[in-house]
Design a protein around this motif. Structure first.
Motif, PDB file in Angstrom:
ATOM      1  N   ASN A   1      -2.793   2.429  -5.051  1.00  0.00           N
ATOM      2  CA  ASN A   1      -4.228   2.168  -5.191  1.00  0.00           C
ATOM      3  C   ASN A   1      -4.601   0.976  -4.319  1.00  0.00           C
ATOM      4  O   ASN A   1      -4.838  -0.138  -4.790  1.00  0.00           O
ATOM      5  CB  ASN A   1      -4.588   1.910  -6.652  1.00  0.00           C
TER       6      ASN A   1
ATOM      7  N   ALA B   1      -3.282   8.737  -9.896  1.00  0.00           N
ATOM      8  CA  ALA B   1      -2.045   7.992 -10.181  1.00  0.00           C
ATOM      9  C   ALA B   1      -1.308   8.580 -11.380  1.00  0.00           C
ATOM     10  O   ALA B   1      -0.073   8.707 -11.355  1.00  0.00           O
ATOM     11  CB  ALA B   1      -2.371   6.522 -10.417  1.00  0.00           C
TER      12      ALA B   1
ATOM     13  N   TYR C   1      -8.965   7.396  -8.767  1.00  0.00           N
ATOM     14  CA  TYR C   1      -7.626   6.991  -8.363  1.00  0.00           C
ATOM     15  C   TYR C   1      -6.726   6.753  -9.572  1.00  0.00           C
ATOM     16  O   TYR C   1      -5.513   6.944  -9.490  1.00  0.00           O
ATOM     17  CB  TYR C   1      -7.682   5.779  -7.445  1.00  0.00           C
ATOM     18  N   GLU C   2      -7.286   6.356 -10.682  1.00  0.00           N
ATOM     19  CA  GLU C   2      -6.503   6.291 -11.918  1.00  0.00           C
ATOM     20  C   GLU C   2      -6.014   7.694 -12.301  1.00  0.00           C
ATOM     21  O   GLU C   2      -4.874   7.868 -12.743  1.00  0.00           O
ATOM     22  CB  GLU C   2      -7.343   5.699 -13.047  1.00  0.00           C
TER      23      GLU C   2
ATOM     24  N   ASN D   1     -12.306   3.895  -8.461  1.00  0.00           N
ATOM     25  CA  ASN D   1     -11.310   3.426  -9.424  1.00  0.00           C
ATOM     26  C   ASN D   1     -10.981   4.504 -10.450  1.00  0.00           C
ATOM     27  O   ASN D   1      -9.807   4.727 -10.788  1.00  0.00           O
ATOM     28  CB  ASN D   1     -11.812   2.167 -10.131  1.00  0.00           C
TER      29      ASN D   1
END
Length: 219
Positions: A209, A197, A193-194, A190
């Motif tokens: 995601n 992004a 991937y934040e 998480n």
């Protein structure tokens, strides 16, 4: 066309009721969360290269037995599947049709790994909309700049986030579907991937995601 993810680099493409399974490897089956039964309705299977996180002989055999799916792969993997009693149609470079899918097969070089021989590996363009580079960031893949979606390896011993982001920045796809992440804990996944992004958004690219098991993206 729908794409569903089943941990790491295991993907199911679906179109007109036809299901095409890519790379059901050991990382997907390791914890018993994903099982061969989940793929009993697939119509075809593609194995991109011989590395175990993409090719799990025992579970591949179960999937083929359950589904009766036709198997496609390169010469190196086909030599191994023959030992299992599984005949594969050998893929060479160029265009081929698998059910309703129009595929362009591209011979690519796997990113270097420590003390590991380079495998034969095949990347794909699917329906002229999706680039699946597998474990390669070769320059020739940038010929597909601006493609609708890239299936992007986002964590691996062969690369860094900087290298991954640089490839995506130069490719400039409209969207990114992250894969090659089956060994990461959820909290770490998480977090990273934040970060991806935020970077992608600044470049005008949508980073999807996607959850690791069975979540679907439409293309």
């Amino acid at each position: 066309m729908k794409i569903s993810k089943y941990l790491h680099s295991c993907l199911v493409f679906e179109q007109d009721g036809f299901k095409l399974l890519f790379d059901p490897g050991t990382f997907s089956f390791a914890e018993g969360i994903v099982t061969p039964d989940m793929f009993k309705e697939v119509d075809a299977v593609i194995i991109t290269h011989i590395h175990p996180d993409h090719f799990d002989p025992e579970n591949l055999k179960k999937v083929i037995e359950l589904s009766g799916a036709k198997l496609y792969t390169n010469k190196q993997v086909a030599a191994e599947t023959e030992k299992l009693g599984l005949h594969a149609e050998v893929i060479s470079e160029g265009d081929l049709s698998v059910g309703p899918f129009n595929l362009k097969a591209i011979s690519v070089i796997h990113e270097p790994l420590l003390d590991n021989p380079t495998p034969e590996m095949t990347a794909f363009v699917i329906n002229e909309k999706v680039l699946h580079p597998v474990d390669s960031f070769e320059e020739k893949l940038l010929e597909h700049k601006g493609i609708e979606l890239v299936i992007l390896p986002t964590m691996a011993p062969f690369c860094t986030e900087l290298k991954i982001a640089d490839f995506a920045d130069r490719l400039q796809p409209k969207r990114i579907l992250p894969v090659h992440d089956g060994f990461a804990k959820e909290f770490f996944l998480n977090q990273r991937y934040e970060n991806y992004a935020r970077h992608s958004d600044a470049k005008g690219i949508k980073f999807i995601n996607i959850k690791p098991i069975g979540e679907t993206v439409d293309v």
